[in-house]
Design an enzyme around this catalytic site. Sequence first.
Site, PDB file in Angstrom:
ATOM      1  N   GLU A 164      -8.530   1.485  -6.772  1.00 16.66           N
ATOM      2  CA  GLU A 164      -8.773   0.564  -5.443  1.00 16.66           C
ATOM      3  C   GLU A 164      -9.922   0.848  -4.577  1.00 16.66           C
ATOM      4  O   GLU A 164     -10.450   1.965  -4.685  1.00 16.66           O
ATOM      5  CB  GLU A 164      -7.219   0.622  -4.852  1.00 16.66           C
ATOM      6  CG  GLU A 164      -6.043  -0.040  -5.568  1.00 16.66           C
ATOM      7  CD  GLU A 164      -4.557   0.050  -4.992  1.00 16.66           C
ATOM      8  OE1 GLU A 164      -3.903  -0.668  -5.383  1.00 16.66           O
ATOM      9  OE2 GLU A 164      -4.705   0.742  -3.914  1.00 16.66           O
TER      10      GLU A 164
ATOM     11  N   ARG B 243       3.788  11.463   8.833  1.00 18.72           N
ATOM     12  CA  ARG B 243       2.779  12.310   8.835  1.00 18.72           C
ATOM     13  C   ARG B 243       2.326  12.832  10.206  1.00 18.72           C
ATOM     14  O   ARG B 243       1.693  11.855  10.907  1.00 18.72           O
ATOM     15  CB  ARG B 243       1.446  12.023   7.998  1.00 18.72           C
ATOM     16  CG  ARG B 243       0.340  12.889   7.868  1.00 18.72           C
ATOM     17  CD  ARG B 243      -0.734  12.517   6.612  1.00 18.72           C
ATOM     18  NE  ARG B 243      -1.133  10.923   7.224  1.00 18.72           N
ATOM     19  CZ  ARG B 243      -1.625   9.983   6.243  1.00 18.72           C
ATOM     20  NH1 ARG B 243      -1.552  10.223   5.098  1.00 18.72           N
ATOM     21  NH2 ARG B 243      -2.532   9.041   6.822  1.00 18.72           N
TER      22      ARG B 243
ATOM     23  N   GLU C 182     -11.077   4.513  -4.700  1.00 22.12           N
ATOM     24  CA  GLU C 182     -10.318   5.204  -5.275  1.00 22.12           C
ATOM     25  C   GLU C 182     -10.563   5.323  -6.767  1.00 22.12           C
ATOM     26  O   GLU C 182     -10.579   4.154  -7.353  1.00 22.12           O
ATOM     27  CB  GLU C 182      -8.672   4.906  -5.012  1.00 22.12           C
ATOM     28  CG  GLU C 182      -8.574   5.115  -3.345  1.00 22.12           C
ATOM     29  CD  GLU C 182      -7.062   4.538  -3.346  1.00 22.12           C
ATOM     30  OE1 GLU C 182      -6.134   4.911  -3.936  1.00 22.12           O
ATOM     31  OE2 GLU C 182      -7.172   3.841  -2.111  1.00 22.12           O
TER      32      GLU C 182
ATOM     33  N   SER D  38       0.809  -1.003  -0.047  1.00 22.30           N
ATOM     34  CA  SER D  38       0.030   0.150   0.140  1.00 22.30           C
ATOM     35  C   SER D  38       0.953   1.278  -0.091  1.00 22.30           C
ATOM     36  O   SER D  38       2.149   1.137   0.200  1.00 22.30           O
ATOM     37  CB  SER D  38      -1.063  -0.205   1.192  1.00 22.30           C
ATOM     38  OG  SER D  38      -0.103  -0.009   2.360  1.00 22.30           O
TER      39      SER D  38
ATOM     40  N   ASP E 108      -7.374   8.328   4.345  1.00 25.22           N
ATOM     41  CA  ASP E 108      -6.502   9.381   4.735  1.00 25.22           C
ATOM     42  C   ASP E 108      -7.125  10.705   4.014  1.00 25.22           C
ATOM     43  O   ASP E 108      -7.121  11.857   4.507  1.00 25.22           O
ATOM     44  CB  ASP E 108      -4.951   9.063   4.603  1.00 25.22           C
ATOM     45  CG  ASP E 108      -4.655   8.660   3.231  1.00 25.22           C
ATOM     46  OD1 ASP E 108      -5.386   8.644   2.312  1.00 25.22           O
ATOM     47  OD2 ASP E 108      -3.557   8.263   3.006  1.00 25.22           O
ATOM     48  N   THR E 109      -7.550  10.632   2.783  1.00 28.18           N
ATOM     49  CA  THR E 109      -8.059  11.591   2.023  1.00 28.18           C
ATOM     50  C   THR E 109      -9.322  12.380   2.768  1.00 28.18           C
ATOM     51  O   THR E 109      -9.652  13.308   2.420  1.00 28.18           O
ATOM     52  CB  THR E 109      -7.923  11.469   0.583  1.00 28.18           C
ATOM     53  OG1 THR E 109      -9.201  10.488   0.388  1.00 28.18           O
ATOM     54  CG2 THR E 109      -6.724  11.121  -0.284  1.00 28.18           C
TER      55      THR E 109
ATOM     56  N   GLY F  17       2.123   3.190  -2.216  1.00 28.97           N
ATOM     57  CA  GLY F  17       3.234   3.194  -3.256  1.00 28.97           C
ATOM     58  C   GLY F  17       4.380   2.520  -2.813  1.00 28.97           C
ATOM     59  O   GLY F  17       5.456   2.690  -3.692  1.00 28.97           O
TER      60      GLY F  17
END
Length: 448
Positions: A328, A418, A315, A195, A335-336, A197
């Site tokens: 996906e 983050r 997504e 996940s 998170d978005t 990337g």
Amino acid sequence: MTDMSVNAEDTVTVNASQSSASSSVSAAAPANPLLGTPLDRSADAERTKVLLLGSGELGREIAIELMRLGAWVCAADSYEGAPAQQVAHEYRVLDMANPEQLDALFAEVKPDIVIPEVEAIATSELDAVAAQGVQVVPSAGIAAICMDRERLRVLAHEKLGLPTTPYRFAGSLEELRAGAETVGYPCVVKPIMSSSGHGQSIVRTPEAIDAAWHEAQVGRRAAGEGGISRVIVEALAPLDYELTVLTVSSSAGVVTCTPIGQRQESGDYRESWQPAAVGPDTLRTAKDLARRCVEGLVADAHAHGERGWGVFGVELFVLTDGSVLFNEVSPRPHDTGMVTMISQRLSEFALHARAVLGIPVSEGHVDLALGNGQVGASHAIVVEGDGRAVFSHVPQALAEPDTNLRIFNKPEVHGHRRMAVALAIGNSADDARAKAGRVADALTVAVR
């Protein structure tokens, strides 16, 4: 497994609702969670016990919303001091990918509901605990499907008929070469089980295939466990932009939120805004694809006697020709979707808590909390360094109206991580994004 109890109990009993559960709970059975007495330790305690598997910033917000509704929450993660652990009634530290440790955790806590918040979980144990009548969110089967890009793509494209980029699967370098030739260059190579990337490569020529195979093996999550990872190779679509459509499955059915726009760097979210500026045809198509995807997953849950309730982050790709493709789906808040903490009447976390507890979520529950023409935005605050991140100048950062901030309180950063998110409302997407960016820029973060 490390037991770090905040309100430790001398004995743990099974709820009456749990002890009577069968291994094939009816997906249509009404839920009547017992709430409001989370600290009741009596032998006949009437409470609903929720176990979070993963305690990051998303899990923290889920825990808070569940506790607001009266549930007892235990937050588990691989390290002590994770964000959700700081607010839950109790917490545990363990390797959730270790079947023995996870099974021991289930036996000790005896949860009514298990909510996986990360991918690195022994899914076989989720199957086992679901068979005992425990509600796995959204279901044990869905968690396994969404962790596996191969199973998910087969379900989405070959069974549900959702449009996707051309793709092939490969279990060896030779198969990858053949698959890349079939889908064409440029293409994208991704590990099946990963996940954000990790292990992903963009391949523009045949000469780069060897390096992409190597990156998929060593750069993926759980690469240290050894073995060979299968990969998916996809055509690199002429992408215009990406959308997230938060989709909620509850006792009232499946509903979709207003699409969210996003900006990523190296596969990680950096900004998001809601509503995304899309035309009516794109809006209709995006919501339809998201609904069909989630309805297909929920049907799988129902077929196995599970409920399939919760928030899904679907997504989508929007191409330069205007077509919309499925990419996906995350079987949990996305998170978005942190932007919904300022843009919606009920955030994705509040919606998740409601759905999980059997509270119906209808179209009216996913309304925006914005004025005419207004847009909400989120800006991820990524900190680099090695040590503890200390925030200052928060009063200055939040001096502007219609802004907010969530500091995740992660104990340390090593490399980049983050650590907070800035939120803002503006009169356009550009205005809201700029305002959230000013909140982030006004902060001082010292790593010590």
